[in-house]
Enzyme design. Structure first.
Site, PDB file in Angstrom:
ATOM      1  N   ASP A   1     -58.332  49.704  65.638  1.00 33.24           N
ATOM      2  CA  ASP A   1     -58.033  50.037  64.083  1.00 33.24           C
ATOM      3  C   ASP A   1     -59.058  48.692  63.659  1.00 33.24           C
ATOM      4  O   ASP A   1     -58.796  47.560  63.750  1.00 33.24           O
ATOM      5  CB  ASP A   1     -56.466  49.060  63.384  1.00 33.24           C
ATOM      6  CG  ASP A   1     -56.480  49.300  61.623  1.00 33.24           C
ATOM      7  OD1 ASP A   1     -57.627  50.233  61.517  1.00 33.24           O
ATOM      8  OD2 ASP A   1     -56.234  48.229  61.512  1.00 33.24           O
TER       9      ASP A   1
ATOM     10  N   THR B   1     -61.754  52.206  58.239  1.00 36.49           N
ATOM     11  CA  THR B   1     -61.839  50.489  57.663  1.00 36.49           C
ATOM     12  C   THR B   1     -63.054  50.210  59.000  1.00 36.49           C
ATOM     13  O   THR B   1     -63.507  49.660  58.438  1.00 36.49           O
ATOM     14  CB  THR B   1     -61.009  50.316  58.172  1.00 36.49           C
ATOM     15  OG1 THR B   1     -59.990  49.937  59.402  1.00 36.49           O
ATOM     16  CG2 THR B   1     -59.961  49.946  57.987  1.00 36.49           C
ATOM     17  N   THR B   2     -63.045  51.200  59.771  1.00 41.37           N
ATOM     18  CA  THR B   2     -64.472  51.144  60.921  1.00 41.37           C
ATOM     19  C   THR B   2     -65.124  51.375  60.447  1.00 41.37           C
ATOM     20  O   THR B   2     -66.592  50.801  60.528  1.00 41.37           O
ATOM     21  CB  THR B   2     -64.599  51.509  62.608  1.00 41.37           C
ATOM     22  OG1 THR B   2     -62.533  51.308  62.738  1.00 41.37           O
ATOM     23  CG2 THR B   2     -64.646  50.547  63.251  1.00 41.37           C
TER      24      THR B   2
ATOM     25  N   ASP C   1     -51.424  53.960  58.908  1.00 38.93           N
ATOM     26  CA  ASP C   1     -52.619  54.497  58.470  1.00 38.93           C
ATOM     27  C   ASP C   1     -52.400  55.674  58.398  1.00 38.93           C
ATOM     28  O   ASP C   1     -52.914  56.770  57.416  1.00 38.93           O
ATOM     29  CB  ASP C   1     -53.680  54.433  59.898  1.00 38.93           C
ATOM     30  CG  ASP C   1     -54.467  52.810  60.338  1.00 38.93           C
ATOM     31  OD1 ASP C   1     -54.393  51.848  58.997  1.00 38.93           O
ATOM     32  OD2 ASP C   1     -55.519  53.408  60.570  1.00 38.93           O
TER      33      ASP C   1
END
Length: 534
Positions: free
Chosen positions: A67, A100-101, A402
């Site tokens: 994550d 988020t990545t 998530d």
């Protein structure tokens, strides 16, 4: 009209001074290099075939995750502009919860393009303005691609939650966790505010033992510790009347630290007798309301319950759950539809919650107290996550968070978009075409933005062990022929229509990733000096 004035010594007095811009360029390039380094660190963990990172903390704890927000959060980043990328991934986590990545990888690619533009002499302000225009145009393109979705369409919601879970360590359990996440969010939607979901109403409880397959959603309330067994108190109560108290059932203490020395035995007996009468009086008042389950808030000033009070509570057949955390009080009172009581004088029957069954259940390596069949239950949900070891358990909780965020995105903005790099290639293609209609440096900058968007499909293909150049070229070709939803199908290792493969994500994840990344890069570009202050 007077003629132009000539300054002696030739040249215009103000401009012929030599200005050293080398340092400012160096600082800008150092910032860009730091940002790219952070982006490269998380780039390998993008997508369903992305690698996981093992994070080892100074005190010996180990975290295994892919994550982006967690990796960057735990990383020790010292360079100030690299910290901005860590903040960027945090803000994406807050806005959308997923991607988020992706947002950091896009920012890294944009920084690389900016570096090339700066090298050919484009001014940073020109690049910054063009990035802003390009990001707005990109959001328009993404919105045009999106497919509206209804909350009643449970299948579509599950598909998008599964897509989020497929890139996690616990991806093999996505068929179990995705429906759980969808049902949990749909349970807590407030009818008066149908567009917003407060994820604090979904409590995720971790319990070691079993496997992730044993994870379940409980319609009711769960406490992570066992009921009090002192003096053989009950561990199962039917038709429970539940009281939530914030006062202590123990002898009163003085506010200041002081000792009272009693040397006379009769006086000692009298003190003990008074204490007993004081506690008995409290328990009689509690029992008089019909209360048979007592939740006691943790106390720091003095013991919330003593052995003596637990003994009398057990005699009164009252099940006691002690050490309830202060921050859980709001959640408990909302779920049970009861009011927390701060003083014994205010303990009345109308402030109690009601439930069909309260029982202690043995789970894994410990016990939990389960409250089910709650009357007039508030809109809350509890998910009990199980796992064979602490690492899997923590990662399952993060992945579930998530997935919950993805469903929350769909509640607030009810549009779905294809995954698998399809939206990024489409944005890249349309911006490339738009750049040709622009003039001057702006055209170069928009073309740079368009090229940067290709990093997502390129990285997805690279992480899956495919040939990124041929895959991205084929994707461009398909999109140029009007196949808008064509993306990389990583399971089959080829290019297919991604919507038909059920790889979908909320529109909000993609749009916020593009606009937040552009905003962060513009900020880094405009910095031309770093000044250390005390």
């Amino acid at each position: 009209m007077p003629g132009p004035q000539v300054v002696p010594g030739g040249g215009s007095g103000k401009t012929d001074k030599y200005v050293d811009n080398k340092r400012k360029d160096d600082i800008r390039l150092a910032n860009i290099a730091a940002g790219k380094a952070v982006a490269d660190a998380v780039r390998t963990s993008l997508g369903p075939r992305g690698m996981d990172k093992m994070l080892a903390t100074a005190n010996g704890d180990v975290i295994i995750t892919n994550d982006g927000a967690t990796i960057l959060n735990k990383m020790e980043v010292l360079q100030p502009s690299a910290k901005m990328l860590v903040e960027l991934s945090k803000s994406q986590d807050i806005v959308a919860g997923d991607g988020t990545t992706t947002v950091v990888v896009i920012a890294g690619a944009l920084l690389k393009q900016c570096q090339d533009l700066l090298a050919i002499g484009v001014h940073p302000t020109v690049i910054s303005d063009a990035l802003h225009k390009a990001s707005e145009k990109a959001v328009e393109v993404l919105t045009a691609m999106a497919v509206p979705v209804e909350l009643s369409d449970r299948e579509s919601l599950i598909k998008s939650a599964s897509t989020s879970l497929n890139s996690k360590v616990v991806s093999q359990y996505s068929s179990l966790l995705a429906p759980l996440a969808v049902d949990a969010v749909l349970n807590v939607i407030d009818p008066t505010r149908p567009d917003s979901v407060d994820l604090r109403d979904v409590k995720v409880l971790k319990k070691l033992g079993g496997t992730v397959d044993d994870t379940e959603m409980i319609k009711g309330l769960v406490f992570d510790h066992k009921a009090s067994h002192t003096a053989g108190g009950p561990t199962r109560i039917e038709n429970a009347k539940i009281g939530l108290i914030q006062f202590q059932i123990s002898p009163p203490k003085t506010d200041i630290e002081q000792n009272v020395i009693v040397s006379d035995y009769t006086q000692m007996d009298r003190i003990l007798k008074e204490e007993r009468n004081y506690i008995l009086g409290m328990i009689k008042k509690i029992r008089a309301t019909g209360c048979n389950v007592l939740l006691v808030q943790k106390s720091i000033l003095r013991d919330a319950v003593t052995d003596l009070s637990l003994h009398y509570l057990a005699k009164a057949k009252i099940l006691v759950v002690r050490d309830v955390e202060r921050e859980d009080i709001e959640f408990i009172s909302k779920t049970l539809n009861c009011l927390p009581v701060a003083n014994i004088e205010h303990f009345r029957a109308e402030k109690l919650g009601q439930a069909e069954l309260v029982e202690e259940v043995h789970v894994g390596s410990g016990s939990i107290v389960k409250v089910t069949g709650i009357k007039n239950m508030g809109p809350t949900t509890t998910i009990l996550v199980r796992g064979s070891n602490a690492l899997v358990l923590d990662e399952a909780e993060r992945s579930l968070h998530d997935a919950l965020c993805v469903v929350r995105c769909l509640v607030s903005k009810r549009f779905l978009i294809a995954g698998g790099g399809a939206p990024e290639i489409e944005v890249s293609r349309q911006l490339g075409a738009w750049a040709k209609t622009l003039q001057g440096m702006e055209s170069y900058c928009v073309r740079g933005f368009a090229e940067a968007m290709e990093i997502v499909p390129y990285t997805l293909a690279e992480n899956a062990g495919l040939n990124p150049i041929s895959i991205v070229t084929e994707l461009r070709n398909r999109h140029a022929n009007g196949e808008v939803n064509t993306g990389i199908n990583i399971r089959k290792g080829q290019i297919t229509n991604i919507l038909e493969e059920n790889v979908v994500q909320p529109l909000l994840v993609s749009t916020s990733a593009v606009s937040l990344a552009a905003e962060c890069v513009r900020m880094i570009l405009k910095i031309d000096d770093i000044v250390a202050v005390r």
